[in-house]
Write a protein that holds these residues in place. Structure first.
Motif, PDB file in Angstrom:
ATOM      1  N   GLU A  64       0.817  -1.213   0.000  1.00  0.00           N
ATOM      2  CA  GLU A  64       0.000   0.000   0.000  1.00  0.00           C
ATOM      3  C   GLU A  64       0.852   1.265   0.000  1.00  0.00           C
ATOM      4  O   GLU A  64       0.395   2.321  -0.432  1.00  0.00           O
ATOM      5  N   SER A  65       2.097   1.163   0.440  1.00  0.00           N
ATOM      6  CA  SER A  65       2.985   2.328   0.419  1.00  0.00           C
ATOM      7  C   SER A  65       3.389   2.714  -1.004  1.00  0.00           C
ATOM      8  O   SER A  65       3.943   3.783  -1.223  1.00  0.00           O
ATOM      9  N   LEU A  66       3.096   1.853  -1.994  1.00  0.00           N
ATOM     10  CA  LEU A  66       3.442   2.120  -3.396  1.00  0.00           C
ATOM     11  C   LEU A  66       2.266   2.573  -4.249  1.00  0.00           C
ATOM     12  O   LEU A  66       2.450   2.892  -5.419  1.00  0.00           O
ATOM     13  N   LEU A  67       1.092   2.562  -3.715  1.00  0.00           N
ATOM     14  CA  LEU A  67      -0.110   2.728  -4.548  1.00  0.00           C
ATOM     15  C   LEU A  67      -0.113   3.998  -5.387  1.00  0.00           C
ATOM     16  O   LEU A  67      -0.548   3.970  -6.542  1.00  0.00           O
ATOM     17  N   SER A  91       0.906 -10.276  -0.994  1.00  0.00           N
ATOM     18  CA  SER A  91       1.241  -9.012  -1.649  1.00  0.00           C
ATOM     19  C   SER A  91       1.094  -9.123  -3.159  1.00  0.00           C
ATOM     20  O   SER A  91       0.541  -8.229  -3.805  1.00  0.00           O
ATOM     21  N   ALA A  92       1.591 -10.215  -3.723  1.00  0.00           N
ATOM     22  CA  ALA A  92       1.486 -10.407  -5.177  1.00  0.00           C
ATOM     23  C   ALA A  92       0.027 -10.505  -5.606  1.00  0.00           C
ATOM     24  O   ALA A  92      -0.374  -9.901  -6.608  1.00  0.00           O
ATOM     25  N   ARG A  93      -0.748 -11.231  -4.863  1.00  0.00           N
ATOM     26  CA  ARG A  93      -2.164 -11.379  -5.225  1.00  0.00           C
ATOM     27  C   ARG A  93      -2.891 -10.037  -5.126  1.00  0.00           C
ATOM     28  O   ARG A  93      -3.699  -9.699  -5.997  1.00  0.00           O
ATOM     29  N   LEU A  94      -2.592  -9.267  -4.109  1.00  0.00           N
ATOM     30  CA  LEU A  94      -3.207  -7.938  -3.988  1.00  0.00           C
ATOM     31  C   LEU A  94      -2.800  -7.036  -5.149  1.00  0.00           C
ATOM     32  O   LEU A  94      -3.640  -6.311  -5.701  1.00  0.00           O
ATOM     33  N   LEU A  95      -1.530  -7.064  -5.495  1.00  0.00           N
ATOM     34  CA  LEU A  95      -1.082  -6.239  -6.627  1.00  0.00           C
ATOM     35  C   LEU A  95      -1.856  -6.571  -7.891  1.00  0.00           C
ATOM     36  O   LEU A  95      -2.273  -5.672  -8.624  1.00  0.00           O
ATOM     37  N   ALA A 100      -4.715  -4.068  -9.775  1.00  0.00           N
ATOM     38  CA  ALA A 100      -4.614  -4.240 -11.233  1.00  0.00           C
ATOM     39  C   ALA A 100      -3.222  -3.914 -11.775  1.00  0.00           C
ATOM     40  O   ALA A 100      -3.085  -3.360 -12.861  1.00  0.00           O
ATOM     41  N   TYR A 101      -2.188  -4.277 -11.033  1.00  0.00           N
ATOM     42  CA  TYR A 101      -0.819  -4.054 -11.502  1.00  0.00           C
ATOM     43  C   TYR A 101      -0.514  -5.052 -12.610  1.00  0.00           C
ATOM     44  O   TYR A 101      -0.686  -6.252 -12.447  1.00  0.00           O
ATOM     45  N   PHE A 118       3.174 -22.175  -6.759  1.00  0.00           N
ATOM     46  CA  PHE A 118       2.247 -21.424  -5.914  1.00  0.00           C
ATOM     47  C   PHE A 118       2.433 -19.920  -6.070  1.00  0.00           C
ATOM     48  O   PHE A 118       1.465 -19.158  -6.031  1.00  0.00           O
ATOM     49  N   MET A 119       3.674 -19.490  -6.275  1.00  0.00           N
ATOM     50  CA  MET A 119       3.923 -18.071  -6.555  1.00  0.00           C
ATOM     51  C   MET A 119       3.251 -17.654  -7.853  1.00  0.00           C
ATOM     52  O   MET A 119       2.637 -16.591  -7.935  1.00  0.00           O
ATOM     53  N   GLN A 120       3.343 -18.504  -8.861  1.00  0.00           N
ATOM     54  CA  GLN A 120       2.702 -18.224 -10.148  1.00  0.00           C
ATOM     55  C   GLN A 120       1.194 -18.087  -9.973  1.00  0.00           C
ATOM     56  O   GLN A 120       0.574 -17.196 -10.552  1.00  0.00           O
ATOM     57  N   ARG A 121       0.607 -18.920  -9.156  1.00  0.00           N
ATOM     58  CA  ARG A 121      -0.834 -18.858  -8.924  1.00  0.00           C
ATOM     59  C   ARG A 121      -1.237 -17.573  -8.221  1.00  0.00           C
ATOM     60  O   ARG A 121      -2.383 -17.130  -8.335  1.00  0.00           O
ATOM     61  N   CYS A 122      -0.315 -16.949  -7.499  1.00  0.00           N
ATOM     62  CA  CYS A 122      -0.595 -15.690  -6.799  1.00  0.00           C
ATOM     63  C   CYS A 122      -0.323 -14.456  -7.640  1.00  0.00           C
ATOM     64  O   CYS A 122      -0.682 -13.358  -7.237  1.00  0.00           O
ATOM     65  N   GLY A 123       0.315 -14.620  -8.797  1.00  0.00           N
ATOM     66  CA  GLY A 123       0.556 -13.471  -9.659  1.00  0.00           C
ATOM     67  C   GLY A 123       2.002 -13.178  -9.973  1.00  0.00           C
ATOM     68  O   GLY A 123       2.288 -12.265 -10.756  1.00  0.00           O
TER      69      GLY A 123
END
Length: 165
Positions: A64-67, A91-95, A100-101, A118-123
């Motif tokens: 959120e500090s980057l939004l 964090s990746a999933r939220l992005l 919509a990053y 699993f990382m790939q599945r999160c974005g």
């Protein structure tokens, strides 16, 4: 030059990951730099002149500090200090989902083969493995599982909903 996995290929890493204690003048003279969040926050106006630029976050730092600046970053690298620290999966999933990053989300730090699927599945779409790991072997892990039961960034419906459709 270091090799990373990006999408489903092993490539030469064109980016320079700058240490947390790097000085501003070094960052300003580095092409395709991934700067620490603290440096970005302290010298944002000067660092905006670097194009392309990336930023990296420690596990305790929130995205959120980057939004306000998301559209400026070509790469967001998320550091895993130890492989058991999974905070950046969220964090990746939220992005991807909430903010919509669409740029590159890279896993750095203690990144192991067993985590990549699993990382790939999160974005995540890029992985800088630990230096003692083989990227050729790790690349296989992205395709070893053909079906996933749960919904995730890469598949919005759980298996039971896909089967009933």
């Amino acid at each position: 030059m270091r090799k990373i996995i990006k999408n489903t290929a092993i490539i030469e890493d064109q980016w320079t990951l700058l240490d947390a204690d790097v000085e501003l003048n070094v960052a300003l003279n580095t092409q395709q730099a991934i700067v620490p969040l603290a440096l970005w926050q302290a010298h944002k106006e000067q660092l905006k002149a670097i194009n392309p630029i990336g930023v990296w976050l420690e596990a305790e730092q929130e995205i959120e500090s980057l939004l306000d600046d998301l559209e400026l970053f070509t790469v967001i690298a998320l550091n895993f200090p130890v492989f058991t620290d999974g905070r950046h999966f969220s964090s990746a999933r939220l992005l991807r989902e909430r903010y919509a990053y669409s740029g590159e989300i890279r896993a750095i730090g203690d990144v192991l083969r067993d985590q990549l699927f699993f990382m790939q599945r999160c974005g995540f779409d890029a992985y800088a493995l630990r230096s003692d790991r083989c990227p050729i072997d790790a690349l296989k892990s992205l395709t070893e599982l053909s079906v996933s039961y749960q919904a995730a960034y890469d598949q919005s419906l759980p298996l039971y909903r896909r089967r009933s459709a």
